[in-house]
Design a protein around this motif. Structure first.
Motif, PDB file in Angstrom:
ATOM      1  N   ALA A  93      77.701  54.852 -18.616  1.00  0.00           N
ATOM      2  CA  ALA A  93      78.243  56.092 -17.950  1.00  0.00           C
ATOM      3  C   ALA A  93      78.306  55.958 -16.526  1.00  0.00           C
ATOM      4  O   ALA A  93      79.192  56.646 -16.000  1.00  0.00           O
ATOM      5  CB  ALA A  93      77.507  57.206 -18.737  1.00  0.00           C
ATOM      6  N   GLU A  94      77.205  55.755 -15.714  1.00  0.00           N
ATOM      7  CA  GLU A  94      77.344  55.533 -14.347  1.00  0.00           C
ATOM      8  C   GLU A  94      78.210  54.543 -13.812  1.00  0.00           C
ATOM      9  O   GLU A  94      78.904  54.835 -12.738  1.00  0.00           O
ATOM     10  CB  GLU A  94      75.652  55.263 -14.026  1.00  0.00           C
ATOM     11  CG  GLU A  94      74.575  56.448 -14.027  1.00  0.00           C
ATOM     12  CD  GLU A  94      73.284  56.045 -13.717  1.00  0.00           C
ATOM     13  OE1 GLU A  94      73.103  54.654 -13.605  1.00  0.00           O
ATOM     14  OE2 GLU A  94      72.501  56.990 -13.598  1.00  0.00           O
ATOM     15  N   GLN A  95      78.516  53.657 -14.466  1.00  0.00           N
ATOM     16  CA  GLN A  95      79.118  52.545 -14.048  1.00  0.00           C
ATOM     17  C   GLN A  95      80.675  52.996 -14.113  1.00  0.00           C
ATOM     18  O   GLN A  95      81.705  52.730 -13.202  1.00  0.00           O
ATOM     19  CB  GLN A  95      79.169  51.261 -14.749  1.00  0.00           C
ATOM     20  CG  GLN A  95      77.934  50.533 -14.371  1.00  0.00           C
ATOM     21  CD  GLN A  95      77.596  49.187 -15.259  1.00  0.00           C
ATOM     22  OE1 GLN A  95      78.502  48.876 -16.105  1.00  0.00           O
ATOM     23  NE2 GLN A  95      76.372  48.494 -14.960  1.00  0.00           N
ATOM     24  N   ALA A  96      81.045  53.830 -15.243  1.00  0.00           N
ATOM     25  CA  ALA A  96      82.250  54.191 -15.385  1.00  0.00           C
ATOM     26  C   ALA A  96      82.692  55.379 -14.555  1.00  0.00           C
ATOM     27  O   ALA A  96      83.740  55.466 -14.037  1.00  0.00           O
ATOM     28  CB  ALA A  96      82.545  54.657 -17.072  1.00  0.00           C
ATOM     29  N   ALA A  97      81.738  56.145 -14.207  1.00  0.00           N
ATOM     30  CA  ALA A  97      82.013  57.333 -13.245  1.00  0.00           C
ATOM     31  C   ALA A  97      82.085  56.580 -11.884  1.00  0.00           C
ATOM     32  O   ALA A  97      82.924  57.197 -10.943  1.00  0.00           O
ATOM     33  CB  ALA A  97      80.585  58.142 -13.279  1.00  0.00           C
ATOM     34  N   ALA A  98      81.283  55.475 -11.325  1.00  0.00           N
ATOM     35  CA  ALA A  98      81.373  54.922 -10.073  1.00  0.00           C
ATOM     36  C   ALA A  98      83.004  54.364  -9.918  1.00  0.00           C
ATOM     37  O   ALA A  98      83.457  54.323  -8.952  1.00  0.00           O
ATOM     38  CB  ALA A  98      80.496  54.047  -9.922  1.00  0.00           C
ATOM     39  N   ALA A  99      83.395  53.839 -10.944  1.00  0.00           N
ATOM     40  CA  ALA A  99      84.641  53.004 -11.151  1.00  0.00           C
ATOM     41  C   ALA A  99      85.825  54.369 -10.691  1.00  0.00           C
ATOM     42  O   ALA A  99      86.878  54.034 -10.096  1.00  0.00           O
ATOM     43  CB  ALA A  99      84.970  52.467 -12.394  1.00  0.00           C
ATOM     44  N   LEU A 104      77.455  60.331 -10.535  1.00  0.00           N
ATOM     45  CA  LEU A 104      76.579  61.103 -11.611  1.00  0.00           C
ATOM     46  C   LEU A 104      74.992  61.465 -11.016  1.00  0.00           C
ATOM     47  O   LEU A 104      74.531  60.638 -10.335  1.00  0.00           O
ATOM     48  CB  LEU A 104      76.507  60.360 -12.922  1.00  0.00           C
ATOM     49  CG  LEU A 104      77.803  60.203 -13.467  1.00  0.00           C
ATOM     50  CD1 LEU A 104      77.404  59.692 -14.762  1.00  0.00           C
ATOM     51  CD2 LEU A 104      78.629  61.591 -13.842  1.00  0.00           C
ATOM     52  N   ALA A 105      74.536  62.757 -11.325  1.00  0.00           N
ATOM     53  CA  ALA A 105      73.060  62.950 -10.874  1.00  0.00           C
ATOM     54  C   ALA A 105      72.106  61.924 -11.795  1.00  0.00           C
ATOM     55  O   ALA A 105      72.621  61.504 -12.996  1.00  0.00           O
ATOM     56  CB  ALA A 105      72.812  64.463 -11.253  1.00  0.00           C
ATOM     57  N   PRO A 106      70.995  61.591 -11.414  1.00  0.00           N
ATOM     58  CA  PRO A 106      70.004  61.003 -11.890  1.00  0.00           C
ATOM     59  C   PRO A 106      69.720  61.191 -13.105  1.00  0.00           C
ATOM     60  O   PRO A 106      69.527  62.633 -13.283  1.00  0.00           O
ATOM     61  CB  PRO A 106      68.714  60.579 -11.051  1.00  0.00           C
ATOM     62  CG  PRO A 106      69.412  61.054  -9.629  1.00  0.00           C
ATOM     63  CD  PRO A 106      70.654  61.993  -9.951  1.00  0.00           C
ATOM     64  N   SER A 107      69.564  60.349 -14.376  1.00  0.00           N
ATOM     65  CA  SER A 107      69.431  60.867 -15.618  1.00  0.00           C
ATOM     66  C   SER A 107      67.737  60.982 -15.707  1.00  0.00           C
ATOM     67  O   SER A 107      66.992  60.104 -15.475  1.00  0.00           O
ATOM     68  CB  SER A 107      69.762  60.001 -16.733  1.00  0.00           C
ATOM     69  OG  SER A 107      71.252  59.997 -16.979  1.00  0.00           O
ATOM     70  N   PRO A 108      67.089  62.320 -16.003  1.00  0.00           N
ATOM     71  CA  PRO A 108      65.697  62.320 -16.003  1.00  0.00           C
ATOM     72  C   PRO A 108      65.168  61.763 -17.258  1.00  0.00           C
ATOM     73  O   PRO A 108      65.980  61.395 -18.455  1.00  0.00           O
ATOM     74  CB  PRO A 108      65.427  63.807 -16.162  1.00  0.00           C
ATOM     75  CG  PRO A 108      66.731  64.493 -16.843  1.00  0.00           C
ATOM     76  CD  PRO A 108      67.672  63.595 -16.140  1.00  0.00           C
ATOM     77  N   ALA A 109      63.988  61.320 -17.383  1.00  0.00           N
ATOM     78  CA  ALA A 109      63.306  60.481 -18.393  1.00  0.00           C
ATOM     79  C   ALA A 109      63.306  61.297 -19.719  1.00  0.00           C
ATOM     80  O   ALA A 109      63.664  60.933 -20.761  1.00  0.00           O
ATOM     81  CB  ALA A 109      61.766  60.179 -18.028  1.00  0.00           C
TER      82      ALA A 109
END
Length: 294
Positions: A93-99, A104-109
């Motif tokens: 999801a983070e890679q798709a958003a960066a593209a 994206l906000a960091p995902s909490p544990a």
């Protein structure tokens, strides 16, 4: 004959899990299935719907199943495979958003471990095939208990309906018994009305006879009584069938009501009107009971 009202409960154990079932049904126009079952057992919901659809034809049916570990307080642990899959999803999801130029906000544990399959109980994961087979076997027992209860209530309903049909048949006979006196009563009324007409003006006797014939035809209730007798025979036939008859009985009550209403509107004789009203009362009680029939 089965009722649409019933309840059944069942519990079981196996594969490290305890099960608690509840199944209930109430009246409905068709078959409405509402299931609340865990989605951790693949294909369970669909299999249960198939079983319920094969066993029941009408009713609003609610089924709930709760699964809990047999050993309370078992420690939960991370499942390496589940955690890896969850992290892969987050990274993807983070890679798709960066593209797309998004951050994206960091995902909490807590968000990661709440994903399906990340946390498991300390006990070993059950064999889902064995668990599914066990649960479907319990479902068969549960559904059979519900059907048995609905059948018991249905037998009681059948006895009530049979008595009401007998009462309707007796009132039809009573109505037919009023017809000779009604005919004499109406003839006397016609004669009195005709005498009043003759006393004040010239009367066309042919026209009078024609009008009296029309009135007699309009007031005739023989067809209504014949149809009511036919409906009684049809109702008794439906009660004797070894098949769901609720819908057809419901339709028949509408036909009973139609003929009884016509009988009352044509009565023109107090005893026949009273019998017609009594007939409508019994038919209404019959209709209320029929609403419970599958």
């Amino acid at each position: 004959m089965h009722s649409m009202t019933g309840f059944a409960a069942l519990s079981g154990t196996g594969q490290g899990l305890s099960s608690a079932w509840e199944l209930r049904s109430v009246n409905a126009r068709g078959l409405d299935l509402r299931l609340r079952v865990p989605d951790t057992v693949p294909g369970l919901d669909a299999a249960l719907r198939e079983k319920l659809g094969a066993a029941l034809t009408r009713g609003s049916v609610s089924l709930s199943l709760k699964l809990e570990p047999e050993r309370k307080g078992a420690q939960t642990r991370l499942a390496p495979e589940g955690l890896g899959a969850a992290l892969d999803l987050v990274a993807g999801a983070e890679q798709a958003a960066a593209a797309r130029g998004l951050t994206l906000a960091p995902s909490p544990a807590s968000a990661v471990i709440s994903m399906p399959g990340v946390l498991v109980s300390g006990a070993e994961a059950p064999d889902t095939e064995a668990l599914r087979a066990r649960l479907l076997g319990e479902a068969d027992e549960l559904i059979a208990a519900l059907v048995e209860m609905r059948a018991g209530e249905g037998a009681a309903l059948a006895a009530i309906l049979a008595d009401q049909i007998d009462e309707i048949a007796a009132l039809i006979r009573e109505a037919a018994g009023h017809l000779p006196a009604r005919t004499a009563h109406m003839a006397a009324g016609f004669d009195a009305a005709l005498a009043r007409l003759r006393g004040g003006a010239d009367v066309d006797e042919g026209r009078v006879a024609q009008e009296m014939a029309v009135l007699a035809v309009k007031a005739d209730v023989a067809e209504e009584l014949d149809r009511l007798r036919a409906h009684v025979g049809a109702a008794r036939g439906l009660l004797a069938e070894d098949a769901p008859a609720g819908r057809r009985l419901d339709f028949l009550t509408q036909e009973f009501n139609r003929e009884a209403n016509t009988l009352c509107s044509k009565a023109q004789y107090a005893p026949l009107s009273a019998t017609g009203l009594a007939l409508k009362t019994v038919i209404d009680r019959f209709r209320e009971q029929v609403q419970n029939v599958e």
